[in-house]
Design a protein around this motif. Structure first.
Motif, PDB file in Angstrom:
ATOM      1  N   TYR A   1      -5.588   5.079   0.524  1.00 52.85           N
ATOM      2  CA  TYR A   1      -5.625   5.751   1.819  1.00 52.85           C
ATOM      3  C   TYR A   1      -6.634   5.067   2.752  1.00 52.85           C
ATOM      4  O   TYR A   1      -6.387   4.894   3.952  1.00 52.85           O
ATOM      5  CB  TYR A   1      -6.027   7.220   1.652  1.00 52.85           C
ATOM      6  CG  TYR A   1      -4.975   8.144   1.085  1.00 52.85           C
ATOM      7  CD1 TYR A   1      -3.628   8.000   1.428  1.00 52.85           C
ATOM      8  CD2 TYR A   1      -5.325   9.192   0.237  1.00 52.85           C
ATOM      9  CE1 TYR A   1      -2.669   8.872   0.922  1.00 52.85           C
ATOM     10  CE2 TYR A   1      -4.381  10.065  -0.277  1.00 52.85           C
ATOM     11  CZ  TYR A   1      -3.051   9.898   0.060  1.00 52.85           C
ATOM     12  OH  TYR A   1      -2.106  10.770  -0.437  1.00 52.85           O
ATOM     13  N   LEU A   2      -7.787   4.710   2.197  1.00 51.71           N
ATOM     14  CA  LEU A   2      -8.814   4.048   2.998  1.00 51.71           C
ATOM     15  C   LEU A   2      -8.303   2.739   3.575  1.00 51.71           C
ATOM     16  O   LEU A   2      -8.472   2.466   4.771  1.00 51.71           O
ATOM     17  CB  LEU A   2     -10.058   3.810   2.136  1.00 51.71           C
ATOM     18  CG  LEU A   2     -11.142   2.911   2.738  1.00 51.71           C
ATOM     19  CD1 LEU A   2     -11.642   3.463   4.067  1.00 51.71           C
ATOM     20  CD2 LEU A   2     -12.296   2.751   1.748  1.00 51.71           C
ATOM     21  N   GLU A   3      -7.660   1.932   2.747  1.00 49.60           N
ATOM     22  CA  GLU A   3      -7.151   0.641   3.225  1.00 49.60           C
ATOM     23  C   GLU A   3      -6.036   0.847   4.251  1.00 49.60           C
ATOM     24  O   GLU A   3      -5.956   0.108   5.241  1.00 49.60           O
ATOM     25  CB  GLU A   3      -6.653  -0.182   2.041  1.00 49.60           C
ATOM     26  CG  GLU A   3      -6.130  -1.573   2.400  1.00 49.60           C
ATOM     27  CD  GLU A   3      -7.171  -2.499   2.989  1.00 49.60           C
ATOM     28  OE1 GLU A   3      -6.785  -3.571   3.491  1.00 49.60           O
ATOM     29  OE2 GLU A   3      -8.377  -2.164   2.959  1.00 49.60           O
TER      30      GLU A   3
ATOM     31  N   LEU B   1     -15.753   4.065   1.933  1.00 49.65           N
ATOM     32  CA  LEU B   1     -15.300   4.947   3.004  1.00 49.65           C
ATOM     33  C   LEU B   1     -16.419   5.197   4.006  1.00 49.65           C
ATOM     34  O   LEU B   1     -16.200   5.158   5.228  1.00 49.65           O
ATOM     35  CB  LEU B   1     -14.806   6.267   2.417  1.00 49.65           C
ATOM     36  CG  LEU B   1     -14.405   7.354   3.413  1.00 49.65           C
ATOM     37  CD1 LEU B   1     -13.251   6.898   4.295  1.00 49.65           C
ATOM     38  CD2 LEU B   1     -14.046   8.645   2.669  1.00 49.65           C
ATOM     39  N   ALA B   2     -17.621   5.442   3.524  1.00 44.43           N
ATOM     40  CA  ALA B   2     -18.756   5.678   4.426  1.00 44.43           C
ATOM     41  C   ALA B   2     -19.025   4.445   5.287  1.00 44.43           C
ATOM     42  O   ALA B   2     -19.298   4.565   6.489  1.00 44.43           O
ATOM     43  CB  ALA B   2     -19.996   6.050   3.617  1.00 44.43           C
TER      44      ALA B   2
ATOM     45  N   LEU C   1       0.828  -1.208   0.000  1.00 42.89           N
ATOM     46  CA  LEU C   1       0.000   0.000   0.000  1.00 42.89           C
ATOM     47  C   LEU C   1       0.863   1.260   0.000  1.00 42.89           C
ATOM     48  O   LEU C   1       0.556   2.234  -0.697  1.00 42.89           O
ATOM     49  CB  LEU C   1      -0.911   0.001   1.230  1.00 42.89           C
ATOM     50  CG  LEU C   1      -2.127  -0.914   1.174  1.00 42.89           C
ATOM     51  CD1 LEU C   1      -2.764  -1.024   2.551  1.00 42.89           C
ATOM     52  CD2 LEU C   1      -3.145  -0.415   0.162  1.00 42.89           C
ATOM     53  N   ALA C   2       1.943   1.235   0.785  1.00 42.12           N
ATOM     54  CA  ALA C   2       2.839   2.400   0.818  1.00 42.12           C
ATOM     55  C   ALA C   2       3.436   2.663  -0.559  1.00 42.12           C
ATOM     56  O   ALA C   2       3.538   3.817  -1.007  1.00 42.12           O
ATOM     57  CB  ALA C   2       3.936   2.174   1.851  1.00 42.12           C
TER      58      ALA C   2
ATOM     59  N   LEU D   1      -5.973   9.620   7.720  1.00 41.93           N
ATOM     60  CA  LEU D   1      -6.084   8.920   6.440  1.00 41.93           C
ATOM     61  C   LEU D   1      -7.498   8.923   5.863  1.00 41.93           C
ATOM     62  O   LEU D   1      -7.664   9.002   4.640  1.00 41.93           O
ATOM     63  CB  LEU D   1      -5.579   7.484   6.600  1.00 41.93           C
ATOM     64  CG  LEU D   1      -4.060   7.377   6.733  1.00 41.93           C
ATOM     65  CD1 LEU D   1      -3.643   6.001   7.229  1.00 41.93           C
ATOM     66  CD2 LEU D   1      -3.385   7.670   5.391  1.00 41.93           C
ATOM     67  N   TYR D   2      -8.522   8.848   6.706  1.00 41.14           N
ATOM     68  CA  TYR D   2      -9.880   8.859   6.152  1.00 41.14           C
ATOM     69  C   TYR D   2     -10.215  10.202   5.491  1.00 41.14           C
ATOM     70  O   TYR D   2     -10.780  10.223   4.381  1.00 41.14           O
ATOM     71  CB  TYR D   2     -10.899   8.505   7.226  1.00 41.14           C
ATOM     72  CG  TYR D   2     -10.999   7.014   7.517  1.00 41.14           C
ATOM     73  CD1 TYR D   2     -10.118   6.104   6.929  1.00 41.14           C
ATOM     74  CD2 TYR D   2     -11.958   6.511   8.378  1.00 41.14           C
ATOM     75  CE1 TYR D   2     -10.200   4.741   7.194  1.00 41.14           C
ATOM     76  CE2 TYR D   2     -12.052   5.151   8.653  1.00 41.14           C
ATOM     77  CZ  TYR D   2     -11.176   4.277   8.058  1.00 41.14           C
ATOM     78  OH  TYR D   2     -11.273   2.930   8.318  1.00 41.14           O
ATOM     79  N   PRO D   3      -9.872  11.349   6.111  1.00 45.74           N
ATOM     80  CA  PRO D   3     -10.094  12.615   5.392  1.00 45.74           C
ATOM     81  C   PRO D   3      -9.271  12.718   4.105  1.00 45.74           C
ATOM     82  O   PRO D   3      -9.748  13.262   3.100  1.00 45.74           O
ATOM     83  CB  PRO D   3      -9.670  13.673   6.412  1.00 45.74           C
ATOM     84  CG  PRO D   3      -9.906  13.027   7.740  1.00 45.74           C
ATOM     85  CD  PRO D   3      -9.524  11.593   7.529  1.00 45.74           C
ATOM     86  N   LYS D   4      -8.038  12.189   4.115  1.00 40.46           N
ATOM     87  CA  LYS D   4      -7.239  12.189   2.877  1.00 40.46           C
ATOM     88  C   LYS D   4      -7.915  11.339   1.807  1.00 40.46           C
ATOM     89  O   LYS D   4      -7.931  11.708   0.620  1.00 40.46           O
ATOM     90  CB  LYS D   4      -5.835  11.654   3.166  1.00 40.46           C
ATOM     91  CG  LYS D   4      -4.945  12.619   3.927  1.00 40.46           C
ATOM     92  CD  LYS D   4      -3.594  12.010   4.259  1.00 40.46           C
ATOM     93  CE  LYS D   4      -2.691  11.950   3.041  1.00 40.46           C
ATOM     94  NZ  LYS D   4      -1.311  11.530   3.402  1.00 40.46           N
TER      95      LYS D   4
END
Length: 463
Positions: free
Chosen positions: A91-93, A133-134, A63-64, A104-107
């Protein structure tokens, strides 16, 4: 030996498919130089890209790499809607797997909304990501709205139906969740679909079908990270059936494959505590919390400490729970369910009732019905509590899940109301499902069952 080689082939094929699917010139797999026929090597992050677009788990290192690639791509091409959507999913994962939800969730949301701005029409990638995301934030009405928008943009897209399964389940609409699953399985097969199916089967009380679906998902996983995730999910189901040793084997194998899967460490703590291996359980929980200080893990560890008479240590975990809920709320996560459960047993039951009533009005899922019923009981409102406890366990209208905590809550409420016959039956049922469901409430359930004793013999008819 055949299983090992078969798994390696799956990993290789998954990597190649991921490279082709992402495209864009950045993640394309090119053949290596040297001998003819040499196996192409996947570009860094390619497998993670394929995984996040399909809703599958991915390794943190991959992921990175994916995030670095996509960030470079969107800096050079700010109108690349697909790259923004993939970046948001990555970002979500990352947020799901780490402690950094607040950042990370706002990103993820910003990246996905940027994708929508770059391509407002027919952008199912971004809409799917916003639905996922939701759901991760436990905002199921928003998950449903985004999922329905994605379905309009691309009616045959199978990943959208996976999002709808989660949204309908969170809203307590189990009939629509089953319909969405039927459509999903008609459109696609594979480990991600089987894992989604397992969740629906479990909610329906089809425990063997759920376990079989997860076993197939783990066997057919396209990466070690995905295999570990499905093994961890299988461990959860085994534990909920009271199969402590089987659950522990699942969690240990998941940790061996992916040491950074903190949910498996917490599951390991749960199973070890049920087996009476308390010192090992405490270490496993501490490891999980060091990697991912989840409010749920803090609640479980606090209750384990409390069952051992360690009030100060339990209080420290409960303080951590409150702090983490506040931090996650900054990332848009709805923590009302875990807070309500905590307040009902360890804080202010009246506050728990207020929180959970609001949650029930917004998203009336089975978990919320159970938590609200228990909070009402703890607040002394047992007549109303019984209604919600019955909702959570009513096998006709959706509450088919065989859950020891839910059935135990129902039994305690019935006993308080003087309904000893139903209470006796439900206590026995809870202990048959999983006698180790809680280090605090499990011993209480066993003591209550012993006090109530066996069913009285039927009265003799007059001669």
């Amino acid at each position: 030996m055949e299983k090992v080689s078969r798994f390696r082939r799956r990993v290789l094929v998954g990597s190649l498919v991921g490279c082709l699917a992402l495209g864009g010139g950045v993640l394309m797999c090119l053949p290596g130089e040297g001998r003819a026929g040499r196996t192409p090597v996947a570009a860094p992050g390619a497998q993670a890209g394929a995984a996040v677009r399909a809703g599958a788990p991915a390794a943190l290192a991959d992921l990175a790499a994916l995030v670095e690639e996509r960030e470079s791509r969107v800096r050079a091409h700010p109108k690349d809607a697909r790259s923004w959507a993939v970046l948001g999913a990555a970002y979500l994962e990352q947020g799901r797997r780490t402690a950094d939800v607040a950042a990370l969730y706002p990103k993820a949301e910003r990246a996905l909304r940027t994708s929508l701005k770059a391509r407002p029409g027919n952008n199912a990638d971004a809409l799917d990501g916003l639905a996922a995301l939701a759901a991760a934030r436990r905002d199921f009405p928003a998950a449903l709205a985004w999922g329905e928008s994605a379905l309009k943009a691309a009616p045959g897209r199978w990943t959208t139906y996976a999002q709808l399964v989660d949204a309908y389940t969170g809203l307590g609409d189990y009939k629509k969740a089953r319909k969405a699953l039927d459509r999903l399985t008609a459109l696609h097969s594979g480990p991600v679909v089987r894992a989604r199916a397992a969740g629906v089967y479990w909610d329906q009380g089809r425990r063997e079908d759920a376990q079989a679906a997860l076993a197939d998902a783990a066997a057919d996983a396209s990466s070690p990270a995905e295999q570990a995730a499905w093994l961890e999910r299988g461990g959860q189901l085994a534990f909920e059936r009271g199969e402590r040793e089987t659950a522990l084997r699942h969690f240990q194998e998941a940790v061996r494959i992916d040491p950074g899967l903190w949910a498996a460490w917490a599951g390991r703590g749960r199973a070890l505590a049920a087996l009476g291996r308390t010192s090992e359980a405490l270490r496993a929980y501490r490891t999980a919390l060091a990697g991912q200080p989840s409010p749920q893990y803090a609640l479980e560890l606090g209750e384990l400490y409390e069952s051992l008479g360690l009030a100060r240590e339990a209080g420290a975990q409960y303080d951590l729970l409150r702090a983490r809920v506040r931090e996650e709320e900054a990332g848009g996560v709805d923590g009302e369910l875990v807070l309500g459960r905590f307040e009902a047993d360890h804080g202010d039951p009246a506050l728990a009732v207020r929180r959970l009533r609001a949650e029930w009005r917004r998203q009336p899922g089975i978990a919320v019905a159970d938590a609200l019923g228990w909070a009402l009981h703890r607040a002394g409102q047992d007549e109303e509590a019984l209604r919600f406890a019955l909702t959570a366990t009513d096998r006709v209208h959706g509450g088919a899940m065989l859950s020891a905590p839910y059935v135990h809550h129902l039994a305690v409420i019935e006993r308080t109301l003087g309904r000893e016959g139903p209470a006796r039956r439900h206590l026995r049922e809870a202990l048959q499902i999983n006698p180790y469901f809680s280090p605090l409430l499990g011993p209480q359930a066993r003591a209550a069952a012993a006090q109530l004793g066996d069913e009285p013999p039927p009265a003799e008819l007059p001669s």
